[in-house]
Design an enzyme around this catalytic site. Structure first.
Site, PDB file in Angstrom:
ATOM      1  N   LEU A  35       8.650  -1.599  -5.184  1.00  0.00           N
ATOM      2  CA  LEU A  35       8.494  -2.727  -4.266  1.00  0.00           C
ATOM      3  C   LEU A  35       8.143  -2.143  -2.932  1.00  0.00           C
ATOM      4  CD1 LEU A  35      11.105  -5.124  -5.717  1.00  0.00           C
ATOM      5  CD2 LEU A  35       8.589  -5.193  -6.351  1.00  0.00           C
ATOM      6  N   THR A  36       7.060  -1.550  -2.906  1.00  0.00           N
ATOM      7  CA  THR A  36       6.685  -1.112  -1.436  1.00  0.00           C
ATOM      8  C   THR A  36       6.086  -2.323  -0.695  1.00  0.00           C
ATOM      9  OG1 THR A  36       4.406  -0.506  -2.116  1.00  0.00           O
ATOM     10  CG2 THR A  36       6.000   1.302  -2.367  1.00  0.00           C
ATOM     11  N   SER A  83      -2.303   2.894  -2.890  1.00  0.00           N
ATOM     12  CA  SER A  83      -3.820   2.759  -3.424  1.00  0.00           C
ATOM     13  C   SER A  83      -4.952   2.298  -2.167  1.00  0.00           C
ATOM     14  CB  SER A  83      -3.903   1.327  -4.312  1.00  0.00           C
ATOM     15  OG  SER A  83      -3.490   0.396  -3.707  1.00  0.00           O
ATOM     16  N   THR A 123      -8.984   6.475 -11.197  1.00  0.00           N
ATOM     17  CA  THR A 123     -10.025   5.667 -10.312  1.00  0.00           C
ATOM     18  C   THR A 123     -11.304   6.487 -10.185  1.00  0.00           C
ATOM     19  OG1 THR A 123     -10.820   5.182  -8.024  1.00  0.00           O
ATOM     20  CG2 THR A 123      -9.113   6.802  -8.261  1.00  0.00           C
ATOM     21  N   ASP A 124     -12.576   5.517 -10.234  1.00  0.00           N
ATOM     22  CA  ASP A 124     -13.954   6.153 -10.231  1.00  0.00           C
ATOM     23  C   ASP A 124     -13.874   6.959  -8.691  1.00  0.00           C
ATOM     24  OD1 ASP A 124     -13.893   4.202  -8.274  1.00  0.00           O
ATOM     25  OD2 ASP A 124     -15.707   3.334  -9.128  1.00  0.00           O
ATOM     26  N   GLU A 125     -13.109   6.858  -7.768  1.00  0.00           N
ATOM     27  CA  GLU A 125     -13.041   7.346  -6.750  1.00  0.00           C
ATOM     28  C   GLU A 125     -13.126   8.926  -6.717  1.00  0.00           C
ATOM     29  OE1 GLU A 125     -11.432   6.007  -2.953  1.00  0.00           O
ATOM     30  OE2 GLU A 125     -11.830   3.854  -3.657  1.00  0.00           O
ATOM     31  N   TYR A 151      -6.684   9.756  -0.368  1.00  0.00           N
ATOM     32  CA  TYR A 151      -6.187   8.930  -1.516  1.00  0.00           C
ATOM     33  C   TYR A 151      -6.604   9.338  -2.838  1.00  0.00           C
ATOM     34  CZ  TYR A 151      -6.812   5.321  -5.103  1.00  0.00           C
ATOM     35  OH  TYR A 151      -7.012   4.496  -6.149  1.00  0.00           O
ATOM     36  N   LYS A 155      -5.332  11.202  -6.112  1.00  0.00           N
ATOM     37  CA  LYS A 155      -5.582  10.694  -7.594  1.00  0.00           C
ATOM     38  C   LYS A 155      -6.149  11.837  -8.227  1.00  0.00           C
ATOM     39  CE  LYS A 155      -4.938   6.993  -8.865  1.00  0.00           C
ATOM     40  NZ  LYS A 155      -3.970   6.414  -9.429  1.00  0.00           N
TER      41      LYS A 155
HETATM   42  P1  NAD Z   1      -1.565  -1.848  -5.328  1.00  0.00           P
HETATM   43  O1  NAD Z   1      -1.444  -1.124  -4.162  1.00  0.00           O
HETATM   44  O2  NAD Z   1      -1.591  -3.280  -5.602  1.00  0.00           O
HETATM   45  O3  NAD Z   1      -0.059  -1.671  -6.345  1.00  0.00           O
HETATM   46  C1  NAD Z   1       0.630  -0.479  -6.531  1.00  0.00           C
HETATM   47  C2  NAD Z   1       1.990  -0.703  -6.893  1.00  0.00           C
HETATM   48  O4  NAD Z   1       2.897   0.486  -7.165  1.00  0.00           O
HETATM   49  C3  NAD Z   1       2.938  -1.739  -6.019  1.00  0.00           C
HETATM   50  O5  NAD Z   1       3.829  -2.547  -6.855  1.00  0.00           O
HETATM   51  C4  NAD Z   1       3.963  -0.665  -5.313  1.00  0.00           C
HETATM   52  O6  NAD Z   1       5.258  -1.266  -4.966  1.00  0.00           O
HETATM   53  C5  NAD Z   1       4.035   0.279  -6.482  1.00  0.00           C
HETATM   54  N1  NAD Z   1       4.399   1.667  -6.096  1.00  0.00           N
HETATM   55  C6  NAD Z   1       3.923   2.173  -4.978  1.00  0.00           C
HETATM   56  N2  NAD Z   1       4.682   3.266  -4.746  1.00  0.00           N
HETATM   57  C7  NAD Z   1       5.517   3.459  -6.024  1.00  0.00           C
HETATM   58  C8  NAD Z   1       6.733   4.539  -6.352  1.00  0.00           C
HETATM   59  N3  NAD Z   1       6.755   5.610  -5.378  1.00  0.00           N
HETATM   60  N4  NAD Z   1       7.364   4.247  -7.553  1.00  0.00           N
HETATM   61  C9  NAD Z   1       7.201   2.961  -8.071  1.00  0.00           C
HETATM   62  N5  NAD Z   1       6.292   2.155  -7.683  1.00  0.00           N
HETATM   63  C10 NAD Z   1       5.604   2.423  -6.815  1.00  0.00           C
HETATM   64  O7  NAD Z   1      -2.591  -1.024  -6.439  1.00  0.00           O
HETATM   65  P2  NAD Z   1      -3.414  -1.408  -7.634  1.00  0.00           P
HETATM   66  O8  NAD Z   1      -4.933  -1.588  -6.805  1.00  0.00           O
HETATM   67  O9  NAD Z   1      -2.804  -2.463  -8.443  1.00  0.00           O
HETATM   68  O10 NAD Z   1      -3.612  -0.209  -8.227  1.00  0.00           O
HETATM   69  C11 NAD Z   1      -3.012   0.055  -9.519  1.00  0.00           C
HETATM   70  C12 NAD Z   1      -3.472   1.481  -9.869  1.00  0.00           C
HETATM   71  O11 NAD Z   1      -4.761   1.389 -10.217  1.00  0.00           O
HETATM   72  C13 NAD Z   1      -3.403   2.843  -8.937  1.00  0.00           C
HETATM   73  O12 NAD Z   1      -3.226   3.938  -9.383  1.00  0.00           O
HETATM   74  C14 NAD Z   1      -4.854   2.797  -8.369  1.00  0.00           C
HETATM   75  O13 NAD Z   1      -5.100   4.028  -7.860  1.00  0.00           O
HETATM   76  C15 NAD Z   1      -5.685   2.395  -9.583  1.00  0.00           C
HETATM   77  N6  NAD Z   1      -6.909   1.548  -9.493  1.00  0.00           N
HETATM   78  C16 NAD Z   1      -7.131   0.826  -8.724  1.00  0.00           C
HETATM   79  C17 NAD Z   1      -8.394   0.013  -8.529  1.00  0.00           C
HETATM   80  C18 NAD Z   1      -8.521  -1.111  -7.675  1.00  0.00           C
HETATM   81  O14 NAD Z   1      -9.959  -1.649  -7.277  1.00  0.00           O
HETATM   82  N7  NAD Z   1      -7.649  -1.688  -6.874  1.00  0.00           N
HETATM   83  C19 NAD Z   1      -9.593   0.610  -9.222  1.00  0.00           C
HETATM   84  C20 NAD Z   1      -9.338   1.480  -9.968  1.00  0.00           C
HETATM   85  C21 NAD Z   1      -7.959   2.129 -10.113  1.00  0.00           C
HETATM   86  O1  DAU Z   2     -12.995   2.302  -6.851  1.00  0.00           O
HETATM   87  C1  DAU Z   2     -11.883   1.967  -7.141  1.00  0.00           C
HETATM   88  C2  DAU Z   2     -11.113   2.060  -5.595  1.00  0.00           C
HETATM   89  O2  DAU Z   2     -11.442   0.622  -5.358  1.00  0.00           O
HETATM   90  C3  DAU Z   2      -9.617   2.078  -6.038  1.00  0.00           C
HETATM   91  O3  DAU Z   2      -9.318   3.401  -6.479  1.00  0.00           O
HETATM   92  C4  DAU Z   2      -8.748   2.007  -4.870  1.00  0.00           C
HETATM   93  O4  DAU Z   2      -7.395   1.788  -4.895  1.00  0.00           O
HETATM   94  C5  DAU Z   2      -9.174   0.387  -4.405  1.00  0.00           C
HETATM   95  O5  DAU Z   2      -8.627   0.088  -2.936  1.00  0.00           O
HETATM   96  C6  DAU Z   2     -10.661   0.188  -4.040  1.00  0.00           C
HETATM   97  O6  DAU Z   2     -11.102   1.165  -3.031  1.00  0.00           O
HETATM   98  P1  DAU Z   2     -12.305   0.757  -1.912  1.00  0.00           P
HETATM   99  O7  DAU Z   2     -12.222   1.701  -0.702  1.00  0.00           O
HETATM  100  O8  DAU Z   2     -13.614   0.779  -2.689  1.00  0.00           O
HETATM  101  O9  DAU Z   2     -11.813  -0.601  -1.641  1.00  0.00           O
HETATM  102  P2  DAU Z   2     -11.799  -1.711  -0.437  1.00  0.00           P
HETATM  103  O10 DAU Z   2     -11.398  -2.915  -0.684  1.00  0.00           O
HETATM  104  O11 DAU Z   2     -10.597  -0.919   0.717  1.00  0.00           O
HETATM  105  O12 DAU Z   2     -13.107  -1.526   0.350  1.00  0.00           O
HETATM  106  C7  DAU Z   2     -14.281  -2.014  -0.486  1.00  0.00           C
HETATM  107  C8  DAU Z   2     -15.274  -1.412   0.516  1.00  0.00           C
HETATM  108  O13 DAU Z   2     -15.407  -2.679   1.491  1.00  0.00           O
HETATM  109  C9  DAU Z   2     -15.492  -0.424   1.187  1.00  0.00           C
HETATM  110  O14 DAU Z   2     -16.677   0.108   1.366  1.00  0.00           O
HETATM  111  C10 DAU Z   2     -14.994  -0.723   2.449  1.00  0.00           C
HETATM  112  C11 DAU Z   2     -15.401  -1.917   2.732  1.00  0.00           C
HETATM  113  N1  DAU Z   2     -14.380  -2.732   3.726  1.00  0.00           N
HETATM  114  C12 DAU Z   2     -13.175  -2.839   3.357  1.00  0.00           C
HETATM  115  C13 DAU Z   2     -12.126  -3.473   4.187  1.00  0.00           C
HETATM  116  C14 DAU Z   2     -10.889  -3.568   3.796  1.00  0.00           C
HETATM  117  C15 DAU Z   2     -14.940  -3.525   4.815  1.00  0.00           C
HETATM  118  O15 DAU Z   2     -16.260  -3.088   4.922  1.00  0.00           O
HETATM  119  N2  DAU Z   2     -14.032  -4.285   5.535  1.00  0.00           N
HETATM  120  C16 DAU Z   2     -12.647  -4.229   5.338  1.00  0.00           C
HETATM  121  O16 DAU Z   2     -12.036  -4.778   5.979  1.00  0.00           O
END
Ligand code: NAD
Ligand code: DAU
Length: 337
Positions: A35-36, A83, A123-125, A151, A155
């Site tokens: 619960l961050t 994330s 992640t694709d990153e 980040y 990963k």
């Molecule tokens: P998020 O930030 O919304 O959620 C992360 C969750 O992990 C939160 O509930 C947080 O409380 C919990 N957490 C953080 N640190 C922790 C710890 N030390 N111990 C236990 N819990 C902890 O993230 P998300 O966007 O749901 O991403 C989830 C996973 O998917 C991540 O591993 C991220 O790298 C991956 N991912 C995200 C995306 C995307 O577009 N959001 C895409 C591809 C992969």
């Molecule tokens: O590709 C998977 C990844 O996608 C995950 O691994 C990450 O956890 C997730 O956060 C996401 O990363 P991005 O950096 O691509 O997502 P974000 O939503 O932060 O940004 C998407 C794009 O939009 C990026 O090119 C940055 C831009 N952006 C983002 C924010 C927050 C803006 O232009 N303005 C903004 O305020």
């Protein structure tokens, strides 16, 4: 079958918990989440009577081993992570602790207590980025790891550890690398929910650089379906890319959100670019399609409408988030940008 879902109070983990309660009503579901700032129990409120929730840190060895001893899960799906790329640029330390040490700690517990499958949500990153002028290029599972941000480096490090635990200890692992997700319960620090929340509040829409960077968007439920398939049918030791060939420029997404919400494009403000900003992500999902029959089901036109509608109907979920600590975060990241 007992499944431990870490990070289940976050965006994708929360959606996965909802998905699994529907798809596998017979499964015992255990959620471990620290619960961050990104974790929210409100996300789990609709399913709380179906699951067991434990507050804890995946990098806390004693807590993790204690939980495994008490619960003995069959499957672990690790969503828990720091994330947000922008936060990792400001303060990398916590990314290394949670994303790398947390992964190691979970896998050590899996070794100690035995497990049918450990799945790492990656992640694709980890592949870095692709040029904007080469639309013919895609990330495959063979693309070398080449990270840009703290980040993505954390990963990728975790992925390497997962593969090392497979090779060295025969831990039954799988890894998925997904493109950008969108949908309900997405924390409003990320592009789509941030733009929706700001537009609804008639606040500036901060687009980094020229807004020409490309992301490959996938509706979160399609990601959940893919992970469900991988943990049950995916081959041990394998990596699966997940993405739906839905590339869009950031600026086009922001304009679309303005249009859907009937807000003027004059809200768009171009701000200083992200440091080391990845240009383009694009997944080749051929492997998961041919091996496991996965295909995305939600078209972006429908998914974005559903998402916007969700934010309109669930203000009680996101409005409390964009107060307090979030205001300080917003000021720090966007105040002088
Ligand atoms: P998020 O930030 O919304 O959620 C992360 C969750 O992990 C939160 O509930 C947080 O409380 C919990 N957490 C953080 N640190 C922790 C710890 N030390 N111990 C236990 N819990 C902890 O993230 P998300 O966007 O749901 O991403 C989830 C996973 O998917 C991540 O591993 C991220 O790298 C991956 N991912 C995200 C995306 C995307 O577009 N959001 C895409 C591809 C992969
Ligand atoms: O590709 C998977 C990844 O996608 C995950 O691994 C990450 O956890 C997730 O956060 C996401 O990363 P991005 O950096 O691509 O997502 P974000 O939503 O932060 O940004 C998407 C794009 O939009 C990026 O090119 C940055 C831009 N952006 C983002 C924010 C927050 C803006 O232009 N303005 C903004 O305020």
């Amino acid at each position: 079958m007992k499944i431990l879902i870490t990070g289940g109070a976050g965006f994708i983990g929360g959606n996965f918990v909802h998905y699994m309660t529907k798809e596998h009503p017979e499964y015992e579901i255990l959620v471990l989440d620290k619960l961050t700032y990104a974790g929210n129990l409100e996300t789990l409120a609709p399913v709380m009577d179906r699951i067991k929730f434990v507050k804890g840190d995946i990098a806390d060895r004693e807590a993790v081993f204690g939980l495994f001893k008490a619960e003995n899960p069959d499957i672990v799906v690790n969503f828990a992570a720091e994330s947000h790329v922008d936060r990792s640029i400001e303060d990398p330390g916590i990314f290394l602790r949670t994303n790398i040490i947390g992964t190691q700690t979970l896998m050590d517990a899996c070794r100690e207590f035995g497990i049918k499958r450990y799945h790492q949500v990656s992640t694709d990153e980890v592949y870095g980025d692709l040029p904007l002028d080469r639309p013919d290029m895609f990330f495959t599972e063979e693309t070398p790891l080449h990270t840009s941000s703290p980040y993505s480096a954390s990963k990728a490090s975790a992925d390497l550890l997962v593969q090392a635990y497979y090779r060295t200890y025969n831990l039954p692992v799988t890894i998925s690398r997904c493109s950008n997700n969108y949908g309900p319960y997405h924390f409003p620090e990320k592009l789509i929910p941030l733009m929706i929340a700001n537009a609804l509040n008639d606040k500036p829409l901060p687009v980094y650089g020229k807004g020409e960077n490309i992301r490959d968007w996938l509706y979160v439920e399609d990601h959940c379906k893919a992970i469900d398939l991988i943990i049950h049918k995916g081959r041990e030791g394998e990596v699966y890319n997940i993405g739906g060939h839905n590339e869009m420029r950031n600026i086009d997404i922001v304009k679309l959100i303005c249009k859907e919400l009937n807000k003027p494009e004059s809200l768009i403000t171009y701000v200083t670019d992200r440091k080391g900003h990845d240009l383009r992500y694009a997944i080749d999902p051929q492997k998961i399609h041919s091996e496991l029959g996965w295909l995305p089901e939600t078209k972006f036109e429908d998914g974005i409408k559903k998402t916007i509608k969700w934010y309109l109907n669930n203000r009680s979920w996101w409005e409390p988030i964009i107060t307090g600590e979030y205001i300080d975060y917003y000021e720090k990241m966007y105040g002088n940008r």
